[in-house]
Scaffold this motif. Structure first.
Motif, short mmCIF file in Angstrom:
data_model
loop_
_atom_site.label_atom_id
_atom_site.label_comp_id
_atom_site.label_asym_id
_atom_site.label_seq_id
_atom_site.Cartn_x
_atom_site.Cartn_y
_atom_site.Cartn_z
N PRO A 91 -29.84 105.97 56.02
CA PRO A 91 -30.96 105.17 58.40
C PRO A 91 -32.46 104.53 57.37
O PRO A 91 -33.03 105.79 56.95
N GLU A 92 -32.79 103.51 58.43
CA GLU A 92 -34.16 103.92 58.08
C GLU A 92 -35.40 104.69 58.57
O GLU A 92 -36.08 104.34 58.51
N ASP A 93 -34.87 105.69 60.00
CA ASP A 93 -35.69 106.67 60.16
C ASP A 93 -35.32 107.85 59.71
O ASP A 93 -35.99 108.44 60.47
#
Length: 339
Positions: A91-93
């Motif tokens: 996930p990018e976060d």
């Protein structure tokens, strides 16, 4: 008229952690002028990212390479711990990931570029010696069968990593100490420090990370160091920063400021040293004050320019550095490795 086949130069890659995988990717790429084999003494790619409960020596009597511990997460964002052209899928976060996620990334990298077909697992390199014409004689042991082979190569790339040979400082009085003494290389989880008073020596990334980890179960943690940059760091209530150690006594430690604390255990987080026990003296490589010499740009063996080292510099963005170092080698090797 028949087309003469061009001789592909043979290259041995020692180690299959990140650096070894990068070297394997570039040297085995389609259209490459090289044929390669990578020797890895464990059963998997990933190097230091492979966790094992074992410490000391493995089932073959060889020193355990990995310094990985269960709670480790990357101290750099995954975005700068990836290899060009192969981004993380997470996930990018979420930038800071667990060790097993990094290992999965490296396994996926090896599978995507079909690298494992070039790897000889369970192979321990015993000796590397130079031959005439800047070629190499390499002796390896197949650990599962104990079969020894001696082979010749046109070039060799050393990719064994920086974090497997612990430095144990000479602390006055340590021989008198009655408690547990271990180096972070052998740290796996905090359970062995439960309800103990422990002095941690050193506050590099491992020293800080492990101190916080064991403070969750320890009675008291004394972090001994001289790093002014972290002196105002907020610590758990049972963790105290202390100055350097003056002396260890039977059941305690005396610090340079004269203070005394009773302790049950000592944890060295004092770093690692470069060692190449498989390189014969004829290779011309030696380590002085933990500097590997004589190398050009920390990479090329000046005495034998068909031997290369990947990943020696520290305090860098390692993954990207490896990928910058290796393509240059493919160019250099084309000119240096003799036909």
């Amino acid at each position: 008229m028949p087309v003469e086949k061009k001789y592909k130069k043979s290259v041995a890659i020692i180690g299959c952690g990140v650096a070894g995988l990068v070297a394997l990717r570039h040297f085995s790429a389609e259209g490459s002028q090289f044929k390669c084999v990578a020797y890895e003494q464990t059963d998997n790619v990933g190097g230091t990212w492979v966790y094992t409960d074992k410490i000391g020596t493995d089932k073959y009597g060889l020193p355990v390479h990995s310094s990985m511990y269960k709670s480790l997460k990357t101290n750099l964002p995954k975005e700068i711990m990836e290899l060009p052209g192969f981004p993380h899928k997470g996930p990018e976060d979420k930038s800071y990931v667990a060790a097993n996620e990094m290992l999965k990334y490296l396994e996926d990298f090896a599978d995507y570029f079909d690298l494992k077909k070039h790897v000889k697992f369970h192979h321990h390199v015993k000796n590397i010696s130079p031959l005439d014409g800047d070629r190499w004689l390499i002796t390896v042991v197949e650990l599962q069968t104990n079969i020894v082979e001696t082979l010749e190569f046109d070039g060799v790339i050393i990719c064994i990593g920086n974090y497997s040979n612990p430095v144990i400082p000479d602390v006055p009085g340590i021989e008198k100490f009655c408690g547990m003494k271990i180096h972070s290389h052998d740290y796996r989880d905090s359970s062995v420090f439960k309800d103990k008073s422990t002095v941690v020596i050193g506050c590099g990334p491992s020293g800080l990370d492990i101190s916080f980890d064991i403070s969750k179960v320890a009675r008291k943690v004394y972090l001994s160091h001289h790093n002014q940059r972290v002196k105002n760091m907020e610590c758990p209530s049972n963790m105290v920063q202390k100055v350097d150690i003056k002396e260890i006594v039977e059941n305690g430690v005396i610090f340079q400021d004269g203070s005394y604390e009773q302790i049950d255990s000592v944890l060295y987080c004092t770093g690692y040293q470069y060692k190449y026990p498989f390189l014969s003296s004829e290779c011309g490589i030696y380590v002085e004050n933990n500097h590997v010499k004589p190398l050009f740009k920390h990479t090329l063996n000046i005495e034998h320019p068909s031997m290369y080292f990947i990943g020696i510099p520290t305090n860098i963005a390692g993954f990207y550095m490896f990928d910058l170092q290796v393509p240059n080698l493919t160019i250099i090797s084309t000119n240096v490795i003799h036909f």
